[in-house]
Design an enzyme around this catalytic site. Structure first.
Site, short mmCIF file in Angstrom:
data_model
loop_
_atom_site.label_atom_id
_atom_site.label_comp_id
_atom_site.label_asym_id
_atom_site.label_seq_id
_atom_site.Cartn_x
_atom_site.Cartn_y
_atom_site.Cartn_z
N GLY A 46 0.83 -1.19 0.00
CA GLY A 46 0.00 0.00 0.00
C GLY A 46 0.87 1.24 0.00
O GLY A 46 2.01 1.19 0.47
N GLN A 51 2.83 10.02 1.40
CA GLN A 51 4.14 9.35 1.42
C GLN A 51 4.99 9.69 0.21
O GLN A 51 6.18 9.34 0.17
CB GLN A 51 3.97 7.83 1.49
CG GLN A 51 3.36 7.36 2.79
CD GLN A 51 3.29 5.84 2.80
OE1 GLN A 51 2.34 5.27 2.28
NE2 GLN A 51 4.30 5.21 3.37
N CYS A 99 6.01 -0.07 7.30
CA CYS A 99 5.58 1.08 6.53
C CYS A 99 6.74 1.55 5.66
O CYS A 99 7.87 1.63 6.15
CB CYS A 99 5.15 2.20 7.48
SG CYS A 99 4.64 3.70 6.62
N LEU A 100 6.48 1.85 4.38
CA LEU A 100 7.57 2.24 3.48
C LEU A 100 8.25 3.54 3.92
O LEU A 100 9.40 3.77 3.59
CB LEU A 100 7.05 2.38 2.05
CG LEU A 100 6.53 1.09 1.40
CD1 LEU A 100 6.01 1.35 0.00
CD2 LEU A 100 7.62 0.01 1.38
N HIS A 141 -4.39 0.98 7.60
CA HIS A 141 -3.03 1.53 7.66
C HIS A 141 -2.89 2.72 6.69
O HIS A 141 -2.40 3.78 7.06
CB HIS A 141 -2.00 0.44 7.34
CG HIS A 141 -0.59 0.92 7.33
ND1 HIS A 141 0.36 0.51 8.25
CD2 HIS A 141 0.06 1.79 6.51
CE1 HIS A 141 1.51 1.13 7.99
NE2 HIS A 141 1.37 1.89 6.94
N GLU A 142 -3.37 2.52 5.45
CA GLU A 142 -3.25 3.58 4.44
C GLU A 142 -4.16 4.75 4.78
O GLU A 142 -3.79 5.91 4.58
CB GLU A 142 -3.54 3.05 3.03
CG GLU A 142 -2.58 1.96 2.54
CD GLU A 142 -1.12 2.28 2.76
OE1 GLU A 142 -0.72 3.47 2.64
OE2 GLU A 142 -0.36 1.35 3.09
N HIS A 145 -2.66 7.16 7.04
CA HIS A 145 -1.73 8.09 6.37
C HIS A 145 -2.45 9.36 5.90
O HIS A 145 -1.93 10.45 6.05
CB HIS A 145 -1.05 7.43 5.17
CG HIS A 145 0.14 6.61 5.52
ND1 HIS A 145 1.27 7.13 6.14
CD2 HIS A 145 0.42 5.30 5.32
CE1 HIS A 145 2.17 6.17 6.30
NE2 HIS A 145 1.67 5.04 5.82
NI NI Z 1 2.60 3.16 5.80
#
Ligand code: NI
Length: 190
Positions: A46, A51, A99-100, A141-142, A145
């Site tokens: 995701g 991000q 998380c990226l 999770h997304e 963000h």
């Molecule tokens: Ni994340």
């Protein structure tokens, strides 16, 4: 085209993202393609627009890597624009999330298993759907963000303290990562 991924510590990750209108973004498909490119390049499931430095209510998900655990996730590739979570239900369950924007850190996070969400897809078709299990988790999770929240916010004060130094290191770019990132506290020339 791949974007650099914004690392922990950048204020854009803390901003509540704003809704977007179709006429503001006639090239939304290109943006969505670039986000998928960026996500696949970093082997994520995701990615949310903040991000990649854009404070807008858009995230993309391809949860098919989890399809061996959950057959519902076979071919689960979706775009969520202007999403609103309407309801989260069920008994919280824990899963080790990453998380990226926070490379190299994984922690157990508790979330409710069922989510009802309203959103538009990349063709601006409206959907109101219920997702369960791993699909719900990736969406939550997304969604966090675009609300300016990170999974680390959900940890106990002790866990937060234990990873504080590593989070600071990530902001400075002192982390091994094999995809392109932008570090908010990196020294010039890095
Ligand atoms: Ni994340």
């Amino acid at each position: 085209m791949k974007y650099p991924i914004i690392a922990y510590g950048d204020p854009v990750l803390r901003r509540k993202a704003t809704s977007i209108e179709p006429d503001e973004y006639p090239h939304i498909k290109e943006l969505v393609d670039n986000m998928f490119d960026t996500m696949y390049g970093a082997r994520g499931v995701g990615l949310a627009a903040p991000q990649v430095g854009m404070s807008m209510r858009l995230f993309v998900i391809d949860a098919s890597p989890f399809d061996d655990e959950d057959p519902d996730l076979k071919g689960f590739k979706k775009v969520f624009i202007n999403a609103t979570i309407l309801e989260e239900t069920g008994e919280e369950w824990s899963f080790n999330e990453g998380c990226l924007s926070i490379p190299d850190i994984r922690e157990d996070v508790s979330r409710k298993p069922v989510v009802r969400i309203s959103y538009y897809d990349e063709t601006w078709k409206h959907h109101e759907e219920t997702f369960k299990g791993m699909a719900a988790r990736v969406i939550q999770h997304e969604y966090d963000h675009i609300e300016g929240k990170l999974f680390t916010d959900k940890l106990s004060p002790l866990r937060k303290r234990l990873i504080e130094k590593r989070l600071n290191d990530i902001s400075k770019g002192a982390v091994d990562v094999d995809y392109r990132m932008k570090f908010p506290a990196a020294k010039k020339g890095r």
